[in-house]
Design a protein around this motif. Structure first.
Motif, PDB file in Angstrom:
ATOM      1  N   ALA A 166       0.851  -1.196   0.000  1.00 35.28           N
ATOM      2  CA  ALA A 166       0.000   0.000   0.000  1.00 35.28           C
ATOM      3  C   ALA A 166       0.886   1.245   0.000  1.00 35.28           C
ATOM      4  O   ALA A 166       0.537   2.267   0.585  1.00 35.28           O
ATOM      5  N   ALA A 167       2.044   1.135  -0.684  1.00 31.31           N
ATOM      6  CA  ALA A 167       3.043   2.212  -0.651  1.00 31.31           C
ATOM      7  C   ALA A 167       2.413   3.581  -0.879  1.00 31.31           C
ATOM      8  O   ALA A 167       2.712   4.529  -0.158  1.00 31.31           O
ATOM      9  N   ALA A 168       1.538   3.670  -1.894  1.00 30.94           N
ATOM     10  CA  ALA A 168       1.001   4.989  -2.261  1.00 30.94           C
ATOM     11  C   ALA A 168      -0.371   5.247  -1.647  1.00 30.94           C
ATOM     12  O   ALA A 168      -1.048   6.187  -2.052  1.00 30.94           O
ATOM     13  N   ALA A 169      -0.780   4.428  -0.679  1.00 29.36           N
ATOM     14  CA  ALA A 169      -2.188   4.459  -0.259  1.00 29.36           C
ATOM     15  C   ALA A 169      -2.407   4.929   1.176  1.00 29.36           C
ATOM     16  O   ALA A 169      -3.465   4.679   1.753  1.00 29.36           O
ATOM     17  N   TYR A 170      -1.420   5.652   1.766  1.00 31.15           N
ATOM     18  CA  TYR A 170      -1.667   6.125   3.129  1.00 31.15           C
ATOM     19  C   TYR A 170      -2.911   7.029   3.117  1.00 31.15           C
ATOM     20  O   TYR A 170      -3.042   7.925   2.291  1.00 31.15           O
ATOM     21  N   GLY A 171      -3.837   6.781   4.036  1.00 32.81           N
ATOM     22  CA  GLY A 171      -5.055   7.593   4.122  1.00 32.81           C
ATOM     23  C   GLY A 171      -6.202   7.009   3.314  1.00 32.81           C
ATOM     24  O   GLY A 171      -7.352   7.367   3.524  1.00 32.81           O
ATOM     25  N   SER A 172      -5.891   6.133   2.356  1.00 32.69           N
ATOM     26  CA  SER A 172      -6.940   5.492   1.560  1.00 32.69           C
ATOM     27  C   SER A 172      -7.140   4.048   1.993  1.00 32.69           C
ATOM     28  O   SER A 172      -8.259   3.556   2.059  1.00 32.69           O
ATOM     29  N   GLN A 173      -6.017   3.363   2.269  1.00 32.11           N
ATOM     30  CA  GLN A 173      -6.083   1.946   2.625  1.00 32.11           C
ATOM     31  C   GLN A 173      -6.114   1.793   4.138  1.00 32.11           C
ATOM     32  O   GLN A 173      -5.203   2.248   4.834  1.00 32.11           O
ATOM     33  N   SER A 174      -7.166   1.163   4.649  1.00 27.77           N
ATOM     34  CA  SER A 174      -7.196   0.832   6.076  1.00 27.77           C
ATOM     35  C   SER A 174      -7.472  -0.666   6.171  1.00 27.77           C
ATOM     36  O   SER A 174      -7.616  -1.347   5.140  1.00 27.77           O
ATOM     37  N   LEU A 175      -7.575  -1.178   7.381  1.00 26.59           N
ATOM     38  CA  LEU A 175      -7.856  -2.613   7.529  1.00 26.59           C
ATOM     39  C   LEU A 175      -9.330  -2.920   7.295  1.00 26.59           C
ATOM     40  O   LEU A 175      -9.713  -4.059   7.093  1.00 26.59           O
ATOM     41  N   GLN A 176     -10.169  -1.903   7.323  1.00 23.89           N
ATOM     42  CA  GLN A 176     -11.617  -2.044   7.042  1.00 23.89           C
ATOM     43  C   GLN A 176     -12.254  -3.122   7.917  1.00 23.89           C
ATOM     44  O   GLN A 176     -13.108  -3.892   7.470  1.00 23.89           O
ATOM     45  N   GLY A 177     -11.782  -3.224   9.158  1.00 20.09           N
ATOM     46  CA  GLY A 177     -12.358  -4.194  10.088  1.00 20.09           C
ATOM     47  C   GLY A 177     -11.935  -5.635   9.832  1.00 20.09           C
ATOM     48  O   GLY A 177     -12.434  -6.546  10.478  1.00 20.09           O
ATOM     49  N   ALA A 178     -11.015  -5.830   8.904  1.00 20.52           N
ATOM     50  CA  ALA A 178     -10.564  -7.192   8.573  1.00 20.52           C
ATOM     51  C   ALA A 178      -9.188  -7.452   9.189  1.00 20.52           C
ATOM     52  O   ALA A 178      -8.536  -6.543   9.703  1.00 20.52           O
ATOM     53  N   GLU A 179      -8.769  -8.707   9.123  1.00 16.57           N
ATOM     54  CA  GLU A 179      -7.391  -9.051   9.466  1.00 16.57           C
ATOM     55  C   GLU A 179      -6.546  -8.770   8.236  1.00 16.57           C
ATOM     56  O   GLU A 179      -7.032  -8.934   7.108  1.00 16.57           O
ATOM     57  N   GLY A 180      -5.305  -8.379   8.408  1.00 20.16           N
ATOM     58  CA  GLY A 180      -4.484  -8.169   7.220  1.00 20.16           C
ATOM     59  C   GLY A 180      -3.151  -7.517   7.523  1.00 20.16           C
ATOM     60  O   GLY A 180      -2.857  -7.169   8.674  1.00 20.16           O
ATOM     61  N   THR A 181      -2.353  -7.374   6.459  1.00 23.02           N
ATOM     62  CA  THR A 181      -1.021  -6.772   6.570  1.00 23.02           C
ATOM     63  C   THR A 181      -0.864  -5.711   5.488  1.00 23.02           C
ATOM     64  O   THR A 181      -1.101  -5.992   4.308  1.00 23.02           O
ATOM     65  N   LEU A 182      -0.491  -4.505   5.910  1.00 23.07           N
ATOM     66  CA  LEU A 182      -0.364  -3.371   4.995  1.00 23.07           C
ATOM     67  C   LEU A 182       1.030  -2.768   5.123  1.00 23.07           C
ATOM     68  O   LEU A 182       1.539  -2.627   6.239  1.00 23.07           O
ATOM     69  N   VAL A 183       1.614  -2.397   3.994  1.00 24.11           N
ATOM     70  CA  VAL A 183       2.921  -1.729   4.020  1.00 24.11           C
ATOM     71  C   VAL A 183       2.801  -0.398   3.282  1.00 24.11           C
ATOM     72  O   VAL A 183       2.425  -0.369   2.109  1.00 24.11           O
TER      73      VAL A 183
END
Ligand SMILES: Cc1ncc(COP(=O)(O)O)c(C=O)c1O
Length: 381
Positions: A166-183
């Protein structure tokens, strides 16, 4: 003879970084405690804000020096067997694939969805039916967020780990209540600029803590671990975020909401103007089920075919307007990467690589700069 001054280039991107005056109080704070790196107070403050924003515990995230290191260390923390097959989209920045290779694995280059320009759970499922895949590394292309519930279902159904680049997605990509891994990347050109920087957020048990340890050479700092504090627990790297970068990140955070809103307004206005100027001959990345882009940092248009893309590129060059073929060539068309990858058929990615063109986009674009871009688009109409 009258001398015509050469027109200034319209730049592609202009960094939106804090001024030296804004930085000074933070640098003074840092200097007063003489803590400049190694998880100092500013990094801890930044991480506490991120933990609150993402709704995770502090042990479920770690800042890092940049997203490339974040990806590499997150992959290392998965403890996959050497040479594991990691599915990545063919249309992405090189760092997605180089991180896989540097972690000791083999990228498998997959196609992307023609509308959202992203690797989807459906594409990943179809690939898993054809060959062995050990992990999936989808990209939040140009900041467009993924549907995390859908990726969590994929992880559960297939038993495979997923890390979202999610390199370019700060502020757009969240966990949305799910389990997951974001970078995420906090590079100067991204929506939360810290100069250089990265963030790994993960609900996978132990992953973020492992990334933190790997970012500090692999040294154990956990008093509850079986190894003594200071002992080398794993073969890490040095990928810590410095206090200097955390200071810039903290200032950028204070302004993020306002800047993101200005970026959204600018993007909507420019797309509207460009659609009219080109008589609707441009196509834009479609929003997927992951929700809207909250802080666009670049503008990438799709032309009708390769010839139209070439013509626009040339017209921009002549009008001194900078353009960039973002994420191109495709990974399989780079000699040093091709030999390291399994290359699948990627018709959608190929079509995009022939037709995408990055155009100028930055806060503070003048009316004159916007007019110059619209002027070169008119012949398309
Ligand atoms: C998709 C993607 N992944 C990774 C990176 C690397 O980020 P960083 O510069 O923080 O290492 C970028 C940078 O633009 C990117 O676009």
């Amino acid at each position: 003879m009258t001398h015509m001054p050469e027109r200034e280039w319209v730049p592609l991107l202009v960094p939106d970084m804090p001024s030296p005056q804004e930085l000074l109080p933070w640098l003074e704070r840092m200097h007063a405690v003489q803590h400049y790196s190694n998880f100092g107070p500013l990094v801890r403050e930044l991480e506490a804000i991120f933990a609150n924003q993402f709704g995770v515990e502090s042990k479920q995230l770690s800042t890092v020096a940049n997203a490339t290191q974040g990806l590499e260390l997150a992959l290392q923390a998965l403890d996959l067997p050497a040479g594991a097959h990691v599915l990545v989209p063919a249309l992405t920045f090189v760092a997605t694939a180089t991180a896989v290779v540097r972690a000791g694995h083999q990228p498998v280059l997959a196609d992307v969805d023609a509308r959202t320009w992203m690797l989807t759970p459906d594409i990943a499922r179809a690939t898993c039916e054809r060959m062995r895949i050990d992990a999936v590394l989808p990209v939040a292309t140009f900041g467009m967020p993924h549907d995390m519930q859908a990726w969590q279902r994929f992880e559960c159904d297939m038993g495979l780990p997923v890390i979202i680049d999610a390199a370019a997605a700060y502020g757009s990509q969240s966990l949305q209540g799910a389990e997951g891994t974001l970078v995420f990347s906090l590079h100067t050109t991204k929506s939360l600029p810290a100069g250089e920087g990265g963030l790994v957020v993960s609900t996978r048990p132990g992953l973020a803590a492992k990334v933190r340890q790997l970012s500090n050479f692999g040294i154990n700092l956990d008093t509850t671990a079986s190894l003594p504090v200071g002992a080398l627990a794993s073969l890490g790297s040095n990928a810590k975020m410095s206090e200097y970068h955390a200071a810039v990140g903290l200032i950028s955070l204070q302004k993020w909401e306002l800047q993101a809103q200005r970026r959204r307004v600018l993007q909507a206005e420019i797309m509207h103007e460009m659609n009219q100027a080109s008589d609707h001959s441009l196509t834009w990345q479609a929003q997927g089920p992951g929700g809207p882009l909250m802080a666009p940092t670049l503008l990438c248009a799709r032309l009708s075919d390769a010839k139209a893309r070439g013509a626009l590129e040339q017209a921009c060059q002549q009008a001194r307007i900078m353009t960039r073929r973002w994420y191109q060539p495709l990974l399989q068309h780079m000699d040093v990467l091709r030999q390291q990858c399994v290359c699948l058929d990627t018709p959608n990615a190929r079509g995009l690589a022939d037709t995408l063109l990055g155009l100028p986009f930055f806060l503070g674009m003048t009316t004159m700069q916007r007019q110059r871009i619209l002027h070169v688009l008119q012949p398309l109409s």
